[in-house]
Design a protein around this motif. Structure first.
Motif, short mmCIF file in Angstrom:
data_model
loop_
_atom_site.label_atom_id
_atom_site.label_comp_id
_atom_site.label_asym_id
_atom_site.label_seq_id
_atom_site.Cartn_x
_atom_site.Cartn_y
_atom_site.Cartn_z
N ASP A 102 -15.00 -41.22 -1.82
CA ASP A 102 -14.22 -40.35 -0.95
C ASP A 102 -12.79 -40.89 -0.92
N GLN A 103 -11.89 -40.21 -1.62
CA GLN A 103 -10.54 -40.76 -1.80
C GLN A 103 -9.76 -40.83 -0.49
N LYS A 104 -10.06 -39.94 0.46
CA LYS A 104 -9.33 -39.98 1.74
C LYS A 104 -9.69 -41.22 2.54
N ARG A 105 -11.00 -41.55 2.55
CA ARG A 105 -11.44 -42.71 3.34
C ARG A 105 -11.56 -43.98 2.52
N GLY A 106 -11.48 -43.83 1.18
CA GLY A 106 -11.58 -44.98 0.31
C GLY A 106 -12.96 -45.61 0.32
N GLN A 107 -13.98 -44.79 0.58
CA GLN A 107 -15.36 -45.29 0.64
C GLN A 107 -16.25 -44.44 -0.25
N PHE A 108 -17.33 -45.09 -0.72
CA PHE A 108 -18.31 -44.33 -1.49
C PHE A 108 -19.24 -43.59 -0.53
N GLU A 109 -19.52 -42.36 -0.84
CA GLU A 109 -20.36 -41.52 0.01
C GLU A 109 -21.49 -40.94 -0.83
N PHE A 110 -22.73 -41.01 -0.30
CA PHE A 110 -23.88 -40.50 -1.04
C PHE A 110 -23.94 -38.99 -0.96
N ARG A 111 -23.99 -38.35 -2.12
CA ARG A 111 -24.14 -36.89 -2.20
C ARG A 111 -25.57 -36.58 -2.64
N PRO A 112 -26.39 -36.04 -1.76
CA PRO A 112 -27.79 -35.77 -2.13
C PRO A 112 -27.89 -34.82 -3.31
N GLY A 113 -28.87 -35.07 -4.18
CA GLY A 113 -29.10 -34.21 -5.34
C GLY A 113 -30.04 -33.07 -5.00
N PRO A 114 -30.41 -32.28 -5.98
CA PRO A 114 -31.27 -31.10 -5.73
C PRO A 114 -32.67 -31.45 -5.26
N ILE A 115 -33.06 -32.74 -5.37
CA ILE A 115 -34.41 -33.11 -4.92
C ILE A 115 -34.53 -33.07 -3.40
N PHE A 116 -33.40 -33.05 -2.70
CA PHE A 116 -33.45 -32.97 -1.23
C PHE A 116 -33.67 -31.51 -0.84
N THR A 117 -34.90 -31.09 -0.97
CA THR A 117 -35.28 -29.70 -0.70
C THR A 117 -36.76 -29.67 -0.33
N ASN A 118 -37.26 -28.51 0.01
CA ASN A 118 -38.69 -28.38 0.32
C ASN A 118 -39.51 -28.04 -0.92
N VAL A 119 -38.96 -27.15 -1.76
CA VAL A 119 -39.67 -26.77 -3.00
C VAL A 119 -38.69 -26.94 -4.16
N LEU A 120 -39.03 -27.85 -5.07
CA LEU A 120 -38.17 -28.11 -6.23
C LEU A 120 -38.88 -27.63 -7.49
N LEU A 121 -38.23 -26.74 -8.23
CA LEU A 121 -38.75 -26.32 -9.53
C LEU A 121 -38.04 -27.15 -10.60
N ALA A 122 -38.77 -28.04 -11.25
CA ALA A 122 -38.22 -28.86 -12.34
C ALA A 122 -38.67 -28.22 -13.65
N ASP A 123 -37.78 -27.41 -14.21
CA ASP A 123 -38.14 -26.63 -15.40
C ASP A 123 -38.08 -27.49 -16.66
N GLU A 124 -39.16 -27.42 -17.46
CA GLU A 124 -39.26 -28.17 -18.72
C GLU A 124 -39.01 -29.66 -18.50
N ILE A 125 -39.82 -30.26 -17.66
CA ILE A 125 -39.66 -31.67 -17.30
C ILE A 125 -39.76 -32.57 -18.53
N ASN A 126 -40.50 -32.12 -19.56
CA ASN A 126 -40.65 -32.97 -20.74
C ASN A 126 -39.42 -32.96 -21.64
N ARG A 127 -38.37 -32.24 -21.27
CA ARG A 127 -37.11 -32.32 -22.03
C ARG A 127 -36.20 -33.40 -21.44
N ALA A 128 -36.49 -33.88 -20.23
CA ALA A 128 -35.70 -34.98 -19.65
C ALA A 128 -36.16 -36.29 -20.28
N THR A 129 -35.26 -37.27 -20.30
CA THR A 129 -35.59 -38.57 -20.87
C THR A 129 -36.59 -39.29 -19.96
#
Length: 334
Positions: A102-129
């Motif tokens: 966060d450039q205004k405060r000069g601190q690192f801030e955690f930005r939640p990813g798409p997994i922070f949800t109730n229902v996550l559709l992970a399409d073609e999971i076997n294409r991820a490493t």
């Protein structure tokens, strides 16, 4: 076009009864089935998975309705739904989230990813490493994400609906057995019957029918259902029936690797939800047999010579079910 069904049902944990559990279960299933046609068994098993806090792996060809099922479940429960398309260049932080300066405060801030949800559709999971798959599967098991020394809990309910395409295998990273074990069920939507495909074709010809789908319960109701199902009584005889089935999978001559203790736990939890969805306070051996295949099939590994002889996982499960006799009577459960 499917008509949205909006019939809010409100309850608190201490008001929930088996009858109310069944009513709410049926309400959600019927609402989802207004857009997912002819797949009642898959819809109800998906609902069982979310109510026993498990996850589902779908192995299916594209276009069979997996994304719509994830959205329909989420919208029926007033739940957050997100979708990620897994690719080889995806990083773990693209799913779990990452810290940004966060450039205004000069601190690192955690930005939640798409997994922070109730229902996550992970399409073609076997294409991820494998590295990205591990990050996702760890969050599925722990229901939390750790970043920069801080642990963040995921929302509840939390369901991952992952897919993999059985046809296109080039450039994919198959999930190892240890990671497959993290999934409660492995299911397949399959193609629709002629009359259902006809209905779906016209329902979605102008606008996707899912856009009009309303909610019938809230996430608070779903949490109460999860808590209630976990308290259902299971007789010791039924408990040992589950253990004997899983242990028999380890001694079948065609099976190189049978079910793990996690499989026993999964059978117990799924059977409890299934019993509650049928309006019962007790788990029957039939509940166990109903969920045996979706729980066990992806956990069994056959010997290569057994596969050369034409043996299959389905045949092994048939032998196991025939060899382990269900209890004829049961004492009070625990």
């Amino acid at each position: 076009m499917a008509v949205a069904t909006t019939r809010p049902v409100r309850s608190s944990r201490n008001q929930l009864t088996t009858e109310r559990f069944k009513k709410q279960f049926d309400l959600i299933a019927e609402n989802v089935e207004t857009v997912i046609k002819g797949k009642s068994d898959v819809v109800r098993l998906a609902l069982v998975a979310i109510l026993c806090e498990g996850h589902i792996l779908f192995e299916d060809v594209p276009g069979t309705g997996k994304s719509m099922l994830a959205r329909a479940l989420g919208q029926s429960m007033e739940a957050l739904t997100t979708r990620v398309q897994c690719t080889p260049d995806m990083l773990p932080g693209d799913i779990t989230g990452s810290s940004i300066l966060d450039q205004k405060r000069g601190q690192f801030e955690f930005r939640p990813g798409p997994i922070f949800t109730n229902v996550l559709l992970a399409d073609e999971i076997n294409r991820a490493t494998p590295k990205t798959q591990s990050a996702l599967l760890e969050a599925m098991a722990e229901r939390r994400v750790s970043a920069d020394g801080t642990t963040y809990d995921l929302p509840r309910p939390f369901l991952v609906l992952a897919t993999q395409n059985p046809v296109e295998q080039a450039g994919t990273f198959p999930l190892p057995e240890a990671q497959l074990d993290r999934f409660l069920f492995k299911l397949s939507m399959g193609y629709m019957a002629r009359e259902h495909e006809f209905e779906v074709m016209f329902d979605n010809s102008v606008q996707l029918s899912i856009e009009d789908l309303g909610s019938v319960v809230s996430t608070v109701d779903v949490q109460a259902m999860i808590n209630y199902a976990a308290t259902l009584s299971v007789a010791p005889e039924v408990g040992y029936y589950i253990v004997d089935l899983v242990q028999a999978s380890r001694t079948d001559p065609a099976v190189a690797m049978g079910g793990s203790p996690r499989a026993s736990i999964s059978l117990l939890r799924a059977a409890r939800v299934l019993a509650a969805s049928d309006g019962r306070d007790d788990v029957y051996p039939d509940d166990v047999r109903t969920v045996l295949r979706p729980v066990m099939a992806h956990r069994l590994v056959l010997h290569p010579d057994a596969m050369l002889r034409g043996d299959t996982v389905e045949a092994a499960l048939e032998r196991i079910t025939g060899a382990v006799k269900p209890p004829l009577s049961a004492r009070n459960g625990r």
